[in-house]
Design an enzyme around this catalytic site. Structure first.
Site, PDB file in Angstrom:
ATOM      1  N   ASP A 143       0.850  -1.180   0.000  1.00 43.61           N
ATOM      2  CA  ASP A 143       0.000   0.000   0.000  1.00 43.61           C
ATOM      3  C   ASP A 143       0.896   1.243   0.000  1.00 43.61           C
ATOM      4  OD1 ASP A 143      -3.259   0.291   0.798  1.00 43.61           O
ATOM      5  OD2 ASP A 143      -2.034   2.103   0.953  1.00 43.61           O
ATOM      6  N   THR A 174     -12.176  -2.603 -10.389  1.00 42.64           N
ATOM      7  CA  THR A 174     -13.178  -2.419 -11.437  1.00 42.64           C
ATOM      8  C   THR A 174     -12.653  -1.384 -12.429  1.00 42.64           C
ATOM      9  OG1 THR A 174     -14.874  -2.827  -9.773  1.00 42.64           O
ATOM     10  CG2 THR A 174     -15.585  -1.870 -11.871  1.00 42.64           C
ATOM     11  N   LYS A 223     -18.394  -7.213 -14.921  1.00 44.71           N
ATOM     12  CA  LYS A 223     -18.417  -6.399 -13.703  1.00 44.71           C
ATOM     13  C   LYS A 223     -19.121  -5.069 -13.955  1.00 44.71           C
ATOM     14  CE  LYS A 223     -17.606  -4.806  -9.648  1.00 44.71           C
ATOM     15  NZ  LYS A 223     -18.400  -5.243  -8.479  1.00 44.71           N
ATOM     16  N   ARG A 234     -27.807  -2.005 -12.290  1.00 43.29           N
ATOM     17  CA  ARG A 234     -28.342  -1.494 -11.018  1.00 43.29           C
ATOM     18  C   ARG A 234     -28.679  -0.003 -11.127  1.00 43.29           C
ATOM     19  NH1 ARG A 234     -29.311  -3.891  -6.461  1.00 43.29           N
ATOM     20  NH2 ARG A 234     -28.866  -3.018  -4.417  1.00 43.29           N
ATOM     21  N   GLY A 260     -25.597   6.338  -3.987  1.00 43.24           N
ATOM     22  CA  GLY A 260     -24.260   6.693  -3.511  1.00 43.24           C
ATOM     23  C   GLY A 260     -23.289   5.535  -3.583  1.00 43.24           C
ATOM     24  N   CYS A 268     -19.230   2.659  -6.268  1.00 45.54           N
ATOM     25  CA  CYS A 268     -19.396   1.745  -7.411  1.00 45.54           C
ATOM     26  C   CYS A 268     -20.452   2.267  -8.370  1.00 45.54           C
ATOM     27  CB  CYS A 268     -19.818   0.367  -6.910  1.00 45.54           C
ATOM     28  SG  CYS A 268     -18.639  -0.446  -5.866  1.00 45.54           S
ATOM     29  N   TYR A 271     -23.742   6.186   2.604  1.00 51.53           N
ATOM     30  CA  TYR A 271     -24.486   5.966   1.359  1.00 51.53           C
ATOM     31  C   TYR A 271     -25.428   4.780   1.471  1.00 51.53           C
ATOM     32  CZ  TYR A 271     -21.759   1.929  -0.320  1.00 51.53           C
ATOM     33  OH  TYR A 271     -21.195   0.682  -0.475  1.00 51.53           O
TER      34      TYR A 271
HETATM   35  N1  LIG Z   1     -15.619  -0.922  -1.870  1.00 55.39           N
HETATM   36  C1  LIG Z   1     -16.462  -1.723  -2.515  1.00 55.39           C
HETATM   37  O1  LIG Z   1     -17.612  -1.979  -2.100  1.00 55.39           O
HETATM   38  C2  LIG Z   1     -16.025  -2.351  -3.810  1.00 55.39           C
HETATM   39  C3  LIG Z   1     -16.757  -3.416  -4.318  1.00 55.39           C
HETATM   40  C4  LIG Z   1     -16.324  -4.006  -5.482  1.00 55.39           C
HETATM   41  C5  LIG Z   1     -15.216  -3.528  -6.155  1.00 55.39           C
HETATM   42  N2  LIG Z   1     -14.542  -2.478  -5.646  1.00 55.39           N
HETATM   43  C6  LIG Z   1     -13.344  -2.015  -6.394  1.00 55.39           C
HETATM   44  O2  LIG Z   1     -12.158  -2.353  -5.636  1.00 55.39           O
HETATM   45  C7  LIG Z   1     -11.118  -1.408  -5.909  1.00 55.39           C
HETATM   46  C8  LIG Z   1     -10.560  -0.899  -4.585  1.00 55.39           C
HETATM   47  O3  LIG Z   1     -11.589  -0.253  -3.914  1.00 55.39           O
HETATM   48  P1  LIG Z   1     -11.566  -0.068  -2.321  1.00 55.39           P
HETATM   49  O4  LIG Z   1     -12.981   0.211  -1.909  1.00 55.39           O
HETATM   50  O5  LIG Z   1     -10.824  -1.162  -1.666  1.00 55.39           O
HETATM   51  O6  LIG Z   1     -10.700   1.282  -2.201  1.00 55.39           O
HETATM   52  P2  LIG Z   1     -10.229   1.995  -0.839  1.00 55.39           P
HETATM   53  O7  LIG Z   1     -10.206   3.457  -1.150  1.00 55.39           O
HETATM   54  O8  LIG Z   1     -10.977   1.502   0.326  1.00 55.39           O
HETATM   55  O9  LIG Z   1      -8.712   1.465  -0.661  1.00 55.39           O
HETATM   56  C9  LIG Z   1      -7.730   1.678  -1.637  1.00 55.39           C
HETATM   57  C10 LIG Z   1      -6.362   1.405  -1.004  1.00 55.39           C
HETATM   58  O10 LIG Z   1      -5.398   1.401  -2.056  1.00 55.39           O
HETATM   59  C11 LIG Z   1      -4.290   2.167  -1.659  1.00 55.39           C
HETATM   60  N3  LIG Z   1      -3.616   2.619  -2.875  1.00 55.39           N
HETATM   61  C12 LIG Z   1      -3.922   3.671  -3.664  1.00 55.39           C
HETATM   62  N4  LIG Z   1      -3.054   3.713  -4.705  1.00 55.39           N
HETATM   63  C13 LIG Z   1      -2.205   2.664  -4.571  1.00 55.39           C
HETATM   64  C14 LIG Z   1      -1.108   2.157  -5.328  1.00 55.39           C
HETATM   65  N5  LIG Z   1      -0.688   2.773  -6.441  1.00 55.39           N
HETATM   66  N6  LIG Z   1      -0.465   1.041  -4.887  1.00 55.39           N
HETATM   67  C15 LIG Z   1      -0.879   0.427  -3.748  1.00 55.39           C
HETATM   68  N7  LIG Z   1      -1.904   0.852  -2.989  1.00 55.39           N
HETATM   69  C16 LIG Z   1      -2.567   1.955  -3.411  1.00 55.39           C
HETATM   70  C17 LIG Z   1      -4.849   3.273  -0.799  1.00 55.39           C
HETATM   71  O11 LIG Z   1      -3.843   3.814   0.050  1.00 55.39           O
HETATM   72  C18 LIG Z   1      -5.939   2.512  -0.024  1.00 55.39           C
HETATM   73  O12 LIG Z   1      -5.421   1.945   1.147  1.00 55.39           O
HETATM   74  C19 LIG Z   1     -11.770  -0.329  -6.781  1.00 55.39           C
HETATM   75  O13 LIG Z   1     -11.463  -0.581  -8.129  1.00 55.39           O
HETATM   76  C20 LIG Z   1     -13.275  -0.533  -6.557  1.00 55.39           C
HETATM   77  O14 LIG Z   1     -14.039  -0.125  -7.678  1.00 55.39           O
HETATM   78  C21 LIG Z   1     -14.899  -1.870  -4.494  1.00 55.39           C
HETATM   79  C1  LIG Z   2     -19.663  -6.619  -5.470  1.00 53.98           C
HETATM   80  C2  LIG Z   2     -20.157  -5.270  -5.705  1.00 53.98           C
HETATM   81  O1  LIG Z   2     -19.525  -4.412  -6.289  1.00 53.98           O
HETATM   82  N1  LIG Z   2     -21.368  -5.053  -5.208  1.00 53.98           N
HETATM   83  C3  LIG Z   2     -21.939  -3.781  -5.430  1.00 53.98           C
HETATM   84  C4  LIG Z   2     -22.508  -3.283  -4.118  1.00 53.98           C
HETATM   85  O2  LIG Z   2     -22.929  -1.993  -4.428  1.00 53.98           O
HETATM   86  P1  LIG Z   2     -22.979  -0.863  -3.313  1.00 53.98           P
HETATM   87  O3  LIG Z   2     -22.132  -1.204  -2.150  1.00 53.98           O
HETATM   88  O4  LIG Z   2     -22.721   0.421  -4.017  1.00 53.98           O
HETATM   89  O5  LIG Z   2     -24.467  -0.955  -2.772  1.00 53.98           O
HETATM   90  P2  LIG Z   2     -25.879  -0.820  -3.550  1.00 53.98           P
HETATM   91  O6  LIG Z   2     -26.805  -1.707  -2.805  1.00 53.98           O
HETATM   92  O7  LIG Z   2     -25.717  -1.024  -5.002  1.00 53.98           O
HETATM   93  O8  LIG Z   2     -26.329   0.730  -3.268  1.00 53.98           O
HETATM   94  C5  LIG Z   2     -25.771   1.784  -4.013  1.00 53.98           C
HETATM   95  C6  LIG Z   2     -26.651   3.009  -3.744  1.00 53.98           C
HETATM   96  O9  LIG Z   2     -27.931   2.828  -4.383  1.00 53.98           O
HETATM   97  C7  LIG Z   2     -28.987   2.983  -3.438  1.00 53.98           C
HETATM   98  N2  LIG Z   2     -30.042   2.037  -3.807  1.00 53.98           N
HETATM   99  C8  LIG Z   2     -29.757   0.717  -3.904  1.00 53.98           C
HETATM  100  C9  LIG Z   2     -30.733  -0.165  -4.283  1.00 53.98           C
HETATM  101  C10 LIG Z   2     -32.043   0.304  -4.568  1.00 53.98           C
HETATM  102  O10 LIG Z   2     -32.978  -0.452  -4.892  1.00 53.98           O
HETATM  103  N3  LIG Z   2     -32.283   1.652  -4.442  1.00 53.98           N
HETATM  104  C11 LIG Z   2     -31.301   2.530  -4.072  1.00 53.98           C
HETATM  105  O11 LIG Z   2     -31.555   3.726  -3.980  1.00 53.98           O
HETATM  106  C12 LIG Z   2     -28.361   2.692  -2.096  1.00 53.98           C
HETATM  107  O12 LIG Z   2     -29.039   3.389  -1.063  1.00 53.98           O
HETATM  108  C13 LIG Z   2     -26.942   3.248  -2.267  1.00 53.98           C
HETATM  109  O13 LIG Z   2     -26.901   4.637  -2.009  1.00 53.98           O
HETATM  110  O14 LIG Z   2     -23.595  -4.103  -3.686  1.00 53.98           O
HETATM  111  C14 LIG Z   2     -24.683  -4.211  -4.626  1.00 53.98           C
HETATM  112  C15 LIG Z   2     -25.736  -5.104  -4.019  1.00 53.98           C
HETATM  113  O15 LIG Z   2     -26.293  -4.425  -2.904  1.00 53.98           O
HETATM  114  C16 LIG Z   2     -24.154  -4.785  -5.945  1.00 53.98           C
HETATM  115  O16 LIG Z   2     -25.195  -4.797  -6.895  1.00 53.98           O
HETATM  116  C17 LIG Z   2     -23.033  -3.887  -6.452  1.00 53.98           C
HETATM  117  O17 LIG Z   2     -22.485  -4.453  -7.663  1.00 53.98           O
END
Ligand SMILES: NC(=O)c1ccc[n+]([C@@H]2O[C@H](COP(=O)([O-])OP(=O)(O)OC[C@H]3O[C@@H](n4cnc5c(N)ncnc54)[C@H](O)[C@@H]3O)[C@@H](O)[C@H]2O)c1
Ligand SMILES: CC(=O)N[C@@H]1[C@@H](OP(=O)(O)OP(=O)(O)OC[C@H]2O[C@@H](n3ccc(=O)[nH]c3=O)[C@H](O)[C@@H]2O)O[C@H](CO)[C@@H](O)[C@@H]1O
Length: 456
Positions: A59, A150, A237, A244, A288, A291, A351
């Site tokens: 990190d 992503t 993805k 959604r 919010g 994603c 969110y």
């Molecule tokens: N958070 C979710 O719900 C979720 C779900 C599915 C996919 N994703 C995807 O996962 C990826 C990461 O998201 P996250 O929520 O873990 O982010 P985050 O902001 O929580 O964490 C990112 C981490 O990466 C570190 N970082 C930044 N640049 C870096 C680099 N060049 N080398 C090494 N570390 C570095 C940061 O310091 C931080 O600790 C994104 O592409 C996001 O779209 C997130």
């Molecule tokens: C693995 C991964 O990447 N998973 C993602 C993650 O997405 P996420 O963490 O961003 O959460 P979401 O649930 O999508 O909510 C986003 C915003 O949309 C609002 N919302 C939601 C539903 C609805 O009917 N009406 C709304 O208004 C909600 O309040 C919030 O602000 O989980 C989802 C499954 O929950 C997945 O589908 C999605 O790929």
């Protein structure tokens, strides 16, 4: 890392048979580096460490790397993660560093899960490029690079592969590359990574796909779906997120017509969804998180083709905070009250419930709009920790009952809000954006988004 391990090995193009390769991976002979130890990366690194016993997390934040290396967990709100990080660091399965190139030169499998954000409606892949170029500097023939962040479709093909080849001097085919999207939700990351959903893998060639399938076969209990190539996996993805956003927008647009229909739209949605070909989502004050609001721009701004549906859905969802405040204004006016003279409270800056994340949060947007239009604005959120918007005072759930409220707007249905002391307020109009309450529980005038009580 433990010194008892056999000679480190690369899986890509390896001569050993698959059972031997699986044993090598599970036995710590295939060193793994995970780049990005955030909300998704740290749980992923932990599950990789459980499966392989040989993970170095990377990190750029020295505080994060130092904490993880010491067995501490900087990520909040993930059940089981602190215990896993402590245990895995103690037994040598997981270490952490800020030195990406050093970690890359030691590792044979490189898993990149750094942030991919959007700024000015365009993808920001700067973190991805930095991490991938570091991997390239330490890349060896026989290594495999896995992208879990992503990304817009075609990123692995048009950006990641050239970055790796430029930095390593190797050609694709001397190392493997696969896109294996993170399909995980904050708050249940370990459960999701271990196997709540099928894992998708898309390799740049058959050998890359084979190695990715072997690795994730040792990581997840769920099925591993191999698709044609990285771009197909990237589309899988992104399409999930686009589906959604568009479907939430449909629910929201219908809710804004409830006044004209003269019906409670969520009641109609609920019954419409009783037949299998309909899955209308829930209307709310906005969309919010890091994603769903961002993924549409991975297509809208990256490709030439027209995207009117994706753009319109974004506009509908981005309008909902404004619509929510308009409904609140109407509800007050119906009772002879002027928004400009009231004290309002926004319940929910996160969110979604239970997650300490305010990126693109509807509650934050609503609070900002009210701060411009109401006399006094409070924000109540027992989960988030960052500062409220300018002009908004954060008040605890315990203290809010001492504040005389004229308006309460529920934007996030946190579990703790079940105990909101509604009876403590003399004469408050409640706008429930998330259908958390019914009239009896509140005992005050209650407006719910899409309930048909407004003019529109
Ligand atoms: N958070 C979710 O719900 C979720 C779900 C599915 C996919 N994703 C995807 O996962 C990826 C990461 O998201 P996250 O929520 O873990 O982010 P985050 O902001 O929580 O964490 C990112 C981490 O990466 C570190 N970082 C930044 N640049 C870096 C680099 N060049 N080398 C090494 N570390 C570095 C940061 O310091 C931080 O600790 C994104 O592409 C996001 O779209 C997130
Ligand atoms: C693995 C991964 O990447 N998973 C993602 C993650 O997405 P996420 O963490 O961003 O959460 P979401 O649930 O999508 O909510 C986003 C915003 O949309 C609002 N919302 C939601 C539903 C609805 O009917 N009406 C709304 O208004 C909600 O309040 C919030 O602000 O989980 C989802 C499954 O929950 C997945 O589908 C999605 O790929």
């Amino acid at each position: 890392m433990s010194s008892q391990r056999s000679e480190p090995t690369g899986l890509y193009g390896a001569d050993a048979d698959e059972p031997a390769q699986r044993r090598a991976f599970a036995g710590g002979a295939v060193p793994v580096a995970v780049y990005g130890l955030g909300k998704m990366g740290l749980p992923l690194a932990a599950v990789y460490a459980e499966a392989s016993g040989a993970v170095t997390g990377v990190d750029i934040d020295p505080d994060v790397a130092e904490a993880v290396d010491a067995g501490e967990c900087p990520v909040e709100g993930e059940p089981g993660l602190p215990e896993a990080v402590e245990r895995l660091a103690a037994d040598g399965s997981l270490s952490a560093t800020t030195d990406a190139v050093d970690a890359a030169s030691e590792a044979s499998v490189h898993v990149v899960i750094v942030p991919t954000l959007v700024s000015d409606d365009r993808p920001d892949l700067s973190a991805l490029e930095a991490a991938v170029r570091s991997v390239g500097e330490g890349l060896d023939a026989g290594d495999t690079v896995i992208i879990e962040s992503t990304v817009p479709p075609r990123t692995c093909r048009d950006r990641v592969a050239p970055w790796l080849e430029a930095e390593s001097g190797l050609g694709l085919g001397e190392f493997g590359l696969a896109f294996c999207p993170e399909r995980t939700m904050s708050g249940r990351a370990l459960e999701d990574i271990r196997g709540a959903h099928p894992k998708v893998v898309g390799g740049a060639d058959d050998e890359s796909t084979r190695v990715a399938e072997l690795i994730y076969g040792g990581i997840t209990d769920a099925e591993v779906y191999a698709v044609s190539d990285p771009t197909t996996a990237e589309c899988v993805k992104v399409f999930e997120g686009l589906y959604r956003d568009v479907n939430i927008a449909l629910a929201n647009e219908l809710a804004t017509l409830a006044g004209e229909f003269g019906v409670d739209v969520p009641e109609a949605i609920e019954v419409a969804n009783t037949q299998p070909f309909c899955d209308i989502h829930d209307p709310g004050p906005g969309v919010g998180g890091h994603c769903i609001p961002y993924y549409p721009y991975f297509v809208i701004s990256e490709f030439e083709g027209a995207t009117p549906l994706l753009e319109t859905a974004r506009h509908v969802n981005e309008y909902m905070p404004e619509y929510t405040v308009e409904r609140a204004t109407e509800a007050l006016a119906d009772r002879g009250r002027d928004l400009a003279e009231v004290t309002a409270a926004v319940f929910g800056l996160a969110y979604r419930p239970g997650v300490d994340e305010t990126r693109a949060s509807p509650g934050v947007d609503v609070a900002e709009l009210l701060a411009d239009r109401a006399e006094t604005v409070y924000a109540v959120d027992p989960v988030t920790t960052d500062s409220p918007p300018a002009g908004v005072e954060r008040v605890s759930l315990d203290d809010i009952e001492a504040r005389e409220l004229d308006l309460a707007v529920v934007t996030t249905a946190h579990e703790a809000f079940e105990s909101i002391p509604w009876k403590a307020f003399d004469d408050v109009v409640v706008l429930d954006g998330r259908r958390q309450f019914d009239g009896d529980a509140v005992g005050h005038p209650l407006v719910r988004l899409g309930d048909g009580s407004g003019e529109n």
